[in-house]
Enzyme design. Structure first.
Site, mmCIF file in Angstrom:
data_model
loop_
_atom_site.group_PDB
_atom_site.id
_atom_site.type_symbol
_atom_site.label_atom_id
_atom_site.label_comp_id
_atom_site.label_asym_id
_atom_site.label_seq_id
_atom_site.Cartn_x
_atom_site.Cartn_y
_atom_site.Cartn_z
ATOM 1 N N GLY A 282 6.434 -6.942 -1.087
ATOM 2 C CA GLY A 282 7.473 -7.761 -1.926
ATOM 3 C C GLY A 282 7.073 -9.183 -1.967
ATOM 4 N N CYS B 240 2.075 -4.852 3.801
ATOM 5 C CA CYS B 240 2.152 -6.239 3.486
ATOM 6 C C CYS B 240 3.421 -6.955 3.848
ATOM 7 C CB CYS B 240 1.973 -6.339 2.108
ATOM 8 S SG CYS B 240 1.595 -8.066 1.397
ATOM 9 N N TYR B 241 4.268 -7.164 2.809
ATOM 10 C CA TYR B 241 5.775 -7.800 3.271
ATOM 11 C C TYR B 241 6.341 -6.884 4.250
ATOM 12 C CZ TYR B 241 10.517 -9.462 3.363
ATOM 13 O OH TYR B 241 11.638 -9.901 3.779
ATOM 14 N N HIS C 259 -3.155 -3.406 0.972
ATOM 15 C CA HIS C 259 -2.476 -2.581 0.218
ATOM 16 C C HIS C 259 -3.222 -1.260 0.169
ATOM 17 C CE1 HIS C 259 0.890 -4.893 -1.194
ATOM 18 N NE2 HIS C 259 -0.061 -6.089 -1.213
ATOM 19 N N GLU D 278 -2.434 1.565 -1.085
ATOM 20 C CA GLU D 278 -1.994 2.207 -2.485
ATOM 21 C C GLU D 278 -3.078 1.776 -3.541
ATOM 22 O OE1 GLU D 278 -0.269 -0.070 -0.769
ATOM 23 O OE2 GLU D 278 0.764 -1.434 -2.437
ATOM 24 N N ASP E 186 7.587 14.022 -22.642
ATOM 25 C CA ASP E 186 8.763 14.390 -21.689
ATOM 26 C C ASP E 186 9.699 15.266 -22.328
ATOM 27 O OD1 ASP E 186 7.483 12.375 -20.669
ATOM 28 O OD2 ASP E 186 9.167 10.652 -21.254
ATOM 29 N N LYS F 19 5.211 10.501 -14.456
ATOM 30 C CA LYS F 19 4.544 10.969 -15.644
ATOM 31 C C LYS F 19 3.362 12.059 -15.482
ATOM 32 C CE LYS F 19 4.459 9.993 -20.363
ATOM 33 N NZ LYS F 19 5.990 9.835 -21.058
#
Ligand code: XMP
Length: 512
Positions: free
Chosen positions: A54, A81-82, A168, A170, A226, A368
């Site tokens: 964050g 992280c945060y 991170h 990710e 979609d 998505k």
């Protein structure tokens, strides 16, 4: 019910990415607001918790804090992280405030005794983006890895099953990041990896059948990813109880209506009503040049037309929509900082409340990429699933200035040529969007022995990850040349083709 990992959102730009990465490991993940009570997570039966990064500092006056009971839930927690800093801070460690952000790569030295980093190479490159850092560990924690800048780049307490990463895992710039997440999910949380699109399809179809019963469902089919996947899924579940409506607003691309009819009516044998309303739309748009007014008119007219169709179909109880997970995630504003705001609205298409339809949104839990995989399971072709985004107001915002039948005809033909060449060269699926724009200006040219005074077509071809920022694509000159020559030769009314070389920001992707 799938095993679920909760991602507590502290406003990181990567929160959704964390959730997606977890799902890529075949584990279902759900994003929660960072203030969510531990009792709620317990009720939901989560088998692990990730605290996102964050933009804030634990020293900020209104630093976002989790419910401390989360650390005593009895399920593993991973702070990123945060998330690591707030965990260390709340559990009695010490965090140091710095005014210098560590941003970018660093070399991570991994401790051979770490459980979280078990199986990871002794040294990897990791991606950082943080200001503060932990300088003393809470009781019971050990260092699992360090960098030149921090002795506690990864920390863990095996007994309490609490883990933290300063970097991170990710983002793709972190080496073996996926393996680290996989370790957390499988080895530490004991996840089986029970999330697959094939299972989702079966379960979702069952839920749709139970929810809908004998009622009729209506769905506005645009031909985009979609709504197409939502239609195919609901059709799989309830067959001809689904009524799809395709509105031809006169602002579609060449042959678009035929493609939708062919696929959904002929191939899938769906109930598909095609409303030919271009006359009505063009009448209402006559003389209008302001882009936002155009959008409003197109939106309002769509609702009018759709409303009429619903009446003609008879009693309908449900309105189906292809709403995706990113549209429904609650926004988190940290320190009133809009940079950490995710989308704030839930896109319900703006249909009037008086229609009194219940919403059916079978894709609301999906990202998505997952929708595309699901569409593949349902037998939708690549041309639909990998289609570039197309704005709701269609060519209406690509004819700059007044929309007339002539302007639309010119744009449509030019756009089709660009499209053909993009597909032929293989670039169509490599770029974010590629389209033509009609300019209501005329320039002088010469064709044969005659001077001409015709319109200008602009080519807009951009690459982007999320449409928030974009850059123009450096397309090979040969392709640009073919497109330009073909448009000028084949499209009556055009004598000049220009290339838009603006990035976003400050330009936008669309011209209006
Ligand atoms: P801009 O032009 O704002 O576009 O850079 C960002 C992305 O959004 C699409 N776009 C729209 N989509 N209705 C839509 O459904 C609209 O009014 C609209 N305006 C822009 C655009 O194509 C791009 O992908």
């Amino acid at each position: 019910m799938h095993q679920t990992i909760a991602v507590l959102d502290f406003g990181s730009q990567y929160t959704q990415l964390i959730a997606r990465r977890i799902r890529e490991c075949h584990v279902y993940s759900k994003i929660y607001h960072h203030t969510t009570r531990a009792s709620v997570l317990k009720r939901d039966g989560v088998c692990g918790v990730v605290l996102s990064g964050g933009p804030s500092s634990v020293f900020a006056r209104k630093a976002p804090l989790p419910d401390k009971a989360v650390f005593e839930l009895g399920v593993p927690v991973l702070g990123i992280c945060y998330g690591l800093q707030v965990m260390a801070h709340l559990l009695g460690g010490e965090v140091e405030e710095t005014d210098r952000r560590e941003y970018g790569h660093s070399a991570l030295e991994v401790s051979p005794r770490s459980l979280l980093l078990d199986g990871i190479s002794r040294e990897i490159r990791v991606w950082n983006s943080h200001g503060d850092r932990v300088i003393r560990l809470p009781k019971g924690f050990t260092a699992a890895a360090k960098t030149a800048n921090s002795s506690y780049a990864a920390i863990e307490s095996r007994r309490k099953r609490l883990f933290g990463l300063q970097f991170h895992p990710e983002v793709s710039h972190t080496e073996q990041g996926r393996l680290i997440l996989q370790n957390f999910l499988t080895r530490i949380c004991g996840c089986r990896g029970d999330w697959s699109m094939a299972d989702f399809l079966e379960e979702s179809a069952r839920t749709i059948r139970e929810t809908v019963g004998d009622s009729k469902v209506i769905l506005g089919l645009s031909g985009g990813v979609d709504s197409s996947v939502a239609a195919a899924l609901i059709h799989r579940a309830i067959g001809r109880q689904l009524h799809c409506v395709f509105v031809d607003n006169g602002l579609l691309r060449l042959h678009e209506r035929d493609a939708v009819v062919n696929l959904f009516r002929r191939n899938f044998k769906m109930n598909l009503k095609v409303v030919r309303a271009s006359g009505l739309f063009l009448k209402k748009l006559r003389g209008v040049t302001d882009p936002e007014r155009k959008r409003k008119i197109i939106g309002r007219t769509f609702i009018e037309v759709f409303d009429d169709v619903v009446r003609s179909i008879g009693p309908v109880d449900f309105l189906a929509q292809g709403t995706l997970y990113p549209d429904v995630i609650e926004s988190v504003a940290i320190d009133g900082n809009p940079a950490s705001l995710i989308k704030s609205h839930h896109n319900v298409g703006g249909l009037p409340k008086r229609m009194k339809l219940k919403l059916l949104e079978p894709l609301r839990a999906l990202f998505k990429d997952e929708v595309r995989v699901l569409g593949g399971e349902l037998g939708l072709p690549k041309e639909v699933l990998m289609r570039q985004p197309f704005p709701g107001p269609g060519l209406g915002v690509r004819v700059v200035g007044e929309i007339t039948a002539r302007h639309l005809r010119v744009l449509r033909e030019a756009d089709a040529i660009l499209n053909e060449e993009m597909v032929r060269s293989g670039y169509y699926y490599k770029v974010w969007q590629s389209f033509a724009v009609f300019l209501p200006v005329r320039s002088v040219g010469v064709m044969g022995d005659k001077r001409t005074y015709e319109n200008v077509i602009v080519l807009r071809i951009v690459e982007s990850l999320d449409a928030m920022t974009a850059d123009w694509v450096r397309l090979p000159y040969e392709i640009l040349q073919t497109v330009s020559t073909r448009i000028i030769n084949e499209v009556k009314g055009v004598n000049r083709v220009c290339l838009d070389i603006s990035s976003k920001p400050p330009g936008t992707i669309e011209w209006e």
